[in-house]
Design a protein around this motif. Structure first.
Motif, PDB file in Angstrom:
ATOM      1  N   LEU A  26       6.575  -2.113   5.853  1.00 14.81           N
ATOM      2  CA  LEU A  26       5.303  -1.883   5.192  1.00 14.81           C
ATOM      3  C   LEU A  26       4.398  -0.976   6.022  1.00 14.81           C
ATOM      4  CD1 LEU A  26       6.408  -4.383   3.634  1.00 14.81           C
ATOM      5  CD2 LEU A  26       4.039  -5.193   3.506  1.00 14.81           C
ATOM      6  N   ILE A  27       3.952   0.087   5.402  1.00 12.43           N
ATOM      7  CA  ILE A  27       2.994   0.986   6.045  1.00 12.43           C
ATOM      8  C   ILE A  27       1.681   0.257   6.289  1.00 12.43           C
ATOM      9  CG2 ILE A  27       1.669   3.124   5.724  1.00 12.43           C
ATOM     10  CD1 ILE A  27       4.081   4.184   4.095  1.00 12.43           C
ATOM     11  N   SER A  28       1.331  -0.634   5.369  1.00 18.65           N
ATOM     12  CA  SER A  28       0.073  -1.380   5.490  1.00 18.65           C
ATOM     13  C   SER A  28       0.076  -2.329   6.685  1.00 18.65           C
ATOM     14  CB  SER A  28      -0.188  -2.166   4.201  1.00 18.65           C
ATOM     15  OG  SER A  28       0.882  -3.056   3.930  1.00 18.65           O
ATOM     16  N   LEU A  29       1.244  -2.783   7.129  1.00 21.98           N
ATOM     17  CA  LEU A  29       1.335  -3.620   8.323  1.00 21.98           C
ATOM     18  C   LEU A  29       1.327  -2.771   9.592  1.00 21.98           C
ATOM     19  CD1 LEU A  29       3.879  -6.541   7.693  1.00 21.98           C
ATOM     20  CD2 LEU A  29       1.403  -6.660   8.010  1.00 21.98           C
ATOM     21  N   ALA A  34      -5.455   1.541   7.571  1.00 20.57           N
ATOM     22  CA  ALA A  34      -5.278   2.611   6.582  1.00 20.57           C
ATOM     23  C   ALA A  34      -6.093   2.335   5.321  1.00 20.57           C
ATOM     24  CB  ALA A  34      -3.805   2.767   6.228  1.00 20.57           C
ATOM     25  N   THR A  35      -6.680   3.393   4.793  1.00 21.96           N
ATOM     26  CA  THR A  35      -7.473   3.309   3.571  1.00 21.96           C
ATOM     27  C   THR A  35      -6.693   3.899   2.397  1.00 21.96           C
ATOM     28  OG1 THR A  35      -8.471   5.494   3.864  1.00 21.96           O
ATOM     29  CG2 THR A  35      -9.563   3.622   4.950  1.00 21.96           C
ATOM     30  N   ARG A 147       9.510  -4.596  -0.401  1.00 16.86           N
ATOM     31  CA  ARG A 147       8.542  -5.288  -1.257  1.00 16.86           C
ATOM     32  C   ARG A 147       7.729  -6.310  -0.476  1.00 16.86           C
ATOM     33  NH1 ARG A 147      11.870  -6.326  -6.930  1.00 16.86           N
ATOM     34  NH2 ARG A 147      12.665  -4.194  -7.149  1.00 16.86           N
ATOM     35  N   LYS A 148       8.294  -6.846   0.598  1.00 14.46           N
ATOM     36  CA  LYS A 148       7.535  -7.731   1.478  1.00 14.46           C
ATOM     37  C   LYS A 148       8.151  -7.677   2.871  1.00 14.46           C
ATOM     38  CE  LYS A 148      10.078 -11.967   0.270  1.00 14.46           C
ATOM     39  NZ  LYS A 148       9.964 -13.350  -0.263  1.00 14.46           N
ATOM     40  N   ASP A 149       7.348  -8.020   3.854  1.00 14.23           N
ATOM     41  CA  ASP A 149       7.824  -8.032   5.231  1.00 14.23           C
ATOM     42  C   ASP A 149       8.784  -9.205   5.417  1.00 14.23           C
ATOM     43  OD1 ASP A 149       7.643  -7.240   8.102  1.00 14.23           O
ATOM     44  OD2 ASP A 149       6.831  -9.274   8.274  1.00 14.23           O
ATOM     45  N   PRO A 155       3.413  -9.460   1.352  1.00 12.80           N
ATOM     46  CA  PRO A 155       3.853  -8.464   0.366  1.00 12.80           C
ATOM     47  C   PRO A 155       3.212  -7.101   0.618  1.00 12.80           C
ATOM     48  CG  PRO A 155       2.157  -9.840  -0.584  1.00 12.80           C
ATOM     49  CD  PRO A 155       2.435 -10.399   0.790  1.00 12.80           C
ATOM     50  N   ARG A 156       3.829  -6.078   0.073  1.00 14.05           N
ATOM     51  CA  ARG A 156       3.259  -4.739   0.172  1.00 14.05           C
ATOM     52  C   ARG A 156       1.931  -4.692  -0.585  1.00 14.05           C
ATOM     53  NH1 ARG A 156       7.271  -1.305  -3.883  1.00 14.05           N
ATOM     54  NH2 ARG A 156       6.924  -2.633  -5.704  1.00 14.05           N
ATOM     55  N   THR A 157       1.115  -3.728  -0.255  1.00  9.90           N
ATOM     56  CA  THR A 157      -0.196  -3.562  -0.871  1.00  9.90           C
ATOM     57  C   THR A 157      -0.252  -2.211  -1.581  1.00  9.90           C
ATOM     58  OG1 THR A 157      -1.275  -2.433   0.982  1.00  9.90           O
ATOM     59  CG2 THR A 157      -1.159  -4.856   1.069  1.00  9.90           C
TER      60      THR A 157
END
Length: 270
Positions: A26-29, A34-35, A147-149, A155-157
């Motif tokens: 996940l890029i969000s993790l 990140a915005t 889809r999730k870590d 989960p992904r955002t």
């Protein structure tokens, strides 16, 4: 805000994932700061890389148009991605087993434009006036991001989804052209089956109350960055069903009633 190097690293990872069919984390993790602007910056740079490789933009897709999906991700806005020429499949196409990672199918309406559409303030009526015709469509979703870590279960955002070109992977267009002033598009819908078993049903009204509303949103968002929807482009207006998993050996068929059917077959490995 992500640095240019961080954006480029994300693009390189996404591009490799698509080529090797091995998902990334996940890029969000990796980048919790990140915005949404960062996510679109990643997407734009990945689009630039694809264009440099010879792929042509044929339109746009709009996602996360249903309230249920927006609530699930904690957002109040749709997202968008770019359609490329090599994403277009004919009705009845056989999809090779090595083309996608975890494909899913959504039923939508695709708008084809006869005029450019742009502006800071647009309504669905502006969209309909610029539309040449509408056709039933299937969108093939895929995800280059997990889809999730696997360790935390997080989960992904929307950061992951937008960066990943809004999970865009393919499009199958129907053959029946609908004039937008001849029918109330809110009542155009589909019965979607997998291997002759009905999985989902839905109506155009499930897309922001009217499929043209999301396109007005897209045109206004593009305007903010100096862009527009071009004449001749195809716009996927958003799904009115939940995604249907497309496994190897599955035939997916959407019955749009008087507007015909669309299907595709996901081939098994030899």
């Amino acid at each position: 805000m992500l640095t240019p190097d961080q954006i480029q690293a994300a693009v390189t990872a996404l591009d490799k994932a698509e080529t090797t069919r091995e998902q990334i984390g996940l890029i969000s993790l990796l980048h919790p700061q990140a915005t949404l602007d960062d996510a679109y910056a990643i997407q734009r740079e990945w689009v630039r890389v694809k264009q440099a490789g010879g792929r042509q933009i044929i339109g746009w897709k709009i996602g996360l148009t249903s309230k249920a999906m927006q609530y699930a991700l904690g957002i109040d806005t749709p997202d968008s991605g770019v359609l490329f020429d090599d994403m277009l499949f004919e009705d009845g196409a056989t999809i090779p087993p090595d083309r996608f990672i975890q494909p899913r199918i959504e039923a939508e309406l695709a708008f084809v434009f006869r005029e450019n559409i742009e502006g800071a303030s647009l309504s669905m009526h502006d969209v309909l006036a610029a539309t040449d015709y509408v056709v039933p469509a299937l969108e093939i979703l895929d995800t280059r991001v997990k889809r999730k870590d696997p360790e935390s279960g997080i989960p992904r955002t929307i950061i992951d989804t937008v960066s990943d070109n809004a999970a865009n992977a393919g499009i199958v267009l129907g053959n029946t052209r609908i004039r937008p002033d001849d029918v109330d598009l809110r009542w155009v819908g589909a019965i979607v089956s997998r291997n002759a078993v009905v999985e989902e049903t839905g109506l155009g009204a499930g897309v922001l109350s009217h499929p043209a509303r999301g396109i007005a949103w897209l045109a206004m968002r593009l305007h903010q960055y100096g862009g527009r929807i071009e004449a001749g482009q195809i716009i996927l207006s958003g799904s009115f069903i939940r995604p249907v998993e497309a496994r190897q050996g599955d035939t997916i068929m959407a019955d749009y009633g008087r507007y015909g059917t669309i299907s595709c077959f996901f081939e098994r490995n030899a």
